[in-house]
Design an enzyme around this catalytic site. Structure first.
Site, PDB file in Angstrom:
ATOM      1  N   LYS A 158       0.879  -1.241   0.004  1.00 32.71           N
ATOM      2  CA  LYS A 158       0.006   0.087   0.263  1.00 32.71           C
ATOM      3  C   LYS A 158       0.732   1.378  -0.069  1.00 32.71           C
ATOM      4  O   LYS A 158       1.716   1.375   0.799  1.00 32.71           O
ATOM      5  CB  LYS A 158      -1.055   0.053   1.207  1.00 32.71           C
ATOM      6  CG  LYS A 158      -2.035  -1.103   1.255  1.00 32.71           C
ATOM      7  CD  LYS A 158      -2.944  -0.964   0.349  1.00 32.71           C
ATOM      8  CE  LYS A 158      -4.117  -1.995   0.241  1.00 32.71           C
ATOM      9  NZ  LYS A 158      -5.386  -1.771  -0.567  1.00 32.71           N
ATOM     10  N   ASP A 187      -0.599  -0.796  -4.603  1.00 34.70           N
ATOM     11  CA  ASP A 187      -1.848  -0.104  -4.591  1.00 34.70           C
ATOM     12  C   ASP A 187      -1.889   1.278  -3.852  1.00 34.70           C
ATOM     13  O   ASP A 187      -1.500   1.175  -2.534  1.00 34.70           O
ATOM     14  CB  ASP A 187      -2.929  -1.147  -4.107  1.00 34.70           C
ATOM     15  CG  ASP A 187      -4.221  -0.443  -3.697  1.00 34.70           C
ATOM     16  OD1 ASP A 187      -4.705   0.446  -4.348  1.00 34.70           O
ATOM     17  OD2 ASP A 187      -5.020  -1.050  -3.030  1.00 34.70           O
ATOM     18  N   GLU A 213      -2.336  -0.140  -8.958  1.00 38.51           N
ATOM     19  CA  GLU A 213      -3.846  -0.060  -8.615  1.00 38.51           C
ATOM     20  C   GLU A 213      -4.138   1.279  -8.361  1.00 38.51           C
ATOM     21  O   GLU A 213      -3.589   1.986  -7.139  1.00 38.51           O
ATOM     22  CB  GLU A 213      -4.166  -1.274  -7.717  1.00 38.51           C
ATOM     23  CG  GLU A 213      -5.546  -1.242  -7.293  1.00 38.51           C
ATOM     24  CD  GLU A 213      -5.923  -2.396  -6.515  1.00 38.51           C
ATOM     25  OE1 GLU A 213      -6.889  -2.352  -5.891  1.00 38.51           O
ATOM     26  OE2 GLU A 213      -5.079  -3.183  -6.367  1.00 38.51           O
ATOM     27  N   ASP A 238     -10.046   0.572  -8.623  1.00 39.82           N
ATOM     28  CA  ASP A 238     -10.650  -0.184  -7.610  1.00 39.82           C
ATOM     29  C   ASP A 238     -11.701   1.121  -7.049  1.00 39.82           C
ATOM     30  O   ASP A 238     -13.029   0.642  -7.343  1.00 39.82           O
ATOM     31  CB  ASP A 238      -9.854  -0.423  -6.422  1.00 39.82           C
ATOM     32  CG  ASP A 238     -10.589  -0.776  -5.384  1.00 39.82           C
ATOM     33  OD1 ASP A 238     -11.514  -1.261  -5.451  1.00 39.82           O
ATOM     34  OD2 ASP A 238     -10.019  -1.349  -4.016  1.00 39.82           O
ATOM     35  N   LYS A 260     -15.007  -6.151  -5.851  1.00 42.83           N
ATOM     36  CA  LYS A 260     -15.116  -6.618  -4.639  1.00 42.83           C
ATOM     37  C   LYS A 260     -16.725  -6.752  -4.382  1.00 42.83           C
ATOM     38  O   LYS A 260     -17.395  -5.684  -4.664  1.00 42.83           O
ATOM     39  CB  LYS A 260     -14.664  -5.519  -3.669  1.00 42.83           C
ATOM     40  CG  LYS A 260     -12.990  -5.338  -3.383  1.00 42.83           C
ATOM     41  CD  LYS A 260     -12.574  -4.013  -2.707  1.00 42.83           C
ATOM     42  CE  LYS A 260     -11.086  -4.046  -2.691  1.00 42.83           C
ATOM     43  NZ  LYS A 260     -10.650  -2.813  -2.066  1.00 42.83           N
TER      44      LYS A 260
END
Length: 347
Positions: A158, A187, A213, A238, A260
């Site tokens: 992250k 991400d 991402e 996302d 998701k």
């Protein structure tokens, strides 16, 4: 059909920090749909994306208000039920009901969902495990903990540190130094502006990263075209992509989407998203929020359709009440039990 709603609280072994904040505990909802002596299970996990908040309280209230309208149907009346679910019900609440109906159906016919859909579990790729934003030494410690705890084949880092991209670089290099796997993904959770995203995508490409991402924040999709022109890396979104309706306008500017169940609204919409993404030549990833084994096992039923998997949230829980999909050679593999194949370990 009869529907029950329960809450359950799960605690993370390691708190997770992303560009939007830190979480260490969540209270999720467990939905049970019963008809003809068969009970299907579903889960709703709270999440927030900017001003789009689906807290436990919001989800619980919405479900309690909607349950009387749903209980007049039986699980076979999916078209009527979906019409009710689409009347302003939060997506995570829809996901829970949709998941439970799929579980009920699988149990009714005595088959796991992946087999009903004709999928091949040997196509499931390894799941990534997540290293949240941290100082370099703590990031290294988190990598070591994951490697000791599980058979890790892929690491997701992250980035989007509020301290800036220099902090991102330092943390990434620390993770890369400690990792035993060459597969490291990134991400940013919308934590970069356009200039930083261009710079980081070029730097990360030199580091051997396969894709990045959500480099830009939700709401800044108009800048994706410029980023795509100047980035040597594929771009996945996302937070910018919730359902299949979002895909057509995003498709010219991206290379893949993260699906998701909580933001999609369940397995039914997740399948629509897969087919829509493929129609536009996009790649597909399955991800999660603070989901337990219940929701991640549901997502794993569709995993043979994905290019990338990020279903690790349940592995970071110290008190997950469910047992279902298992980690095998780095892959989250659903079992051969009917429906979702999930049991409650506390039962």
């Amino acid at each position: 059909m009869r529907i029950e709603i329960e809450t359950f609280t799960v605690n993370k072994r390691f708190p997770l920090t992303i560009s939007r904040g830190t979480t260490s505990q969540t209270t999720n909802l467990w939905i049970k749909v019963e008809q003809d002596g068969i009970t299907g299970w579903g889960e709703a996990s709270p999440f927030s994306l900017g001003n789009y908040r689906q807290s436990t309280e919001i989800l619980q209230q919405a479900l309690q208000q909607t349950v009387p309208r749903l209980e007049v149907y039986n699980p076979w009346q999916r078209q009527q039920i979906e019409a009710v679910l689409n009347t302003q019900l939060p997506s995570a609440a829809k996901a829970a009901v949709d998941m439970a109906l799929h579980d009920w159906f699988g149990k009714c016919v005595g088959l796991p969902l992946w087999q009903i859909w004709g999928l091949d579990c040997s196509h499931i790729v390894p799941t990534s495990v997540t290293i949240g934003i941290n100082i370099p030494e703590d990031a290294k410690a988190r990598v070591r903990a994951w490697l000791q705890f599980a058979d890790v084949r892929v690491i997701k880092v992250k980035l989007g540190n509020p301290a800036g991209i220099n902090a991102d670089r330092e943390m990434f290099l620390a993770v890369q130094e400690e990792a035993t796997t060459p597969d490291i993904f990134v991400d940013a959770n919308g934590g970069w502006n356009l200039a930083d995203a261009i710079e980081m995508c070029n730097w990360l490409a030199d580091m051997g990263i396969k894709y990045v991402e959500q480099p830009l924040a939700q709401g800044e999709e108009d800048q994706l075209l410029e980023l795509k022109k100047r980035s040597p890396l594929p771009i996945f979104v996302d937070e910018s992509c919730h359902t299949s309706r979002d895909i057509p306008q995003l498709a010219p500017y991206i290379d893949g989407i993260n699906i998701k169940l909580m933001k999609a609204g369940g397995l039914t919409e997740a399948i629509r998203m897969v087919h829509t993404a493929r129609a536009y030549g996009l790649q597909v990833m399955f991800g999660c929020y603070s989901d337990s084994t219940l929701a991640n096992t549901a997502a794993a039923q569709l995993s043979p359709l994905a290019d990338y998997i990020d279903l690790d949230s349940h592995m970071n829980l110290i008190d997950d009440p469910f047992v279902g999909a298992m980690l095998q050679t780095g892959r989250v593999i659903p079992n051969n039990k009917s429906g979702l194949g999930v049991e409650c370990s506390a039962a």
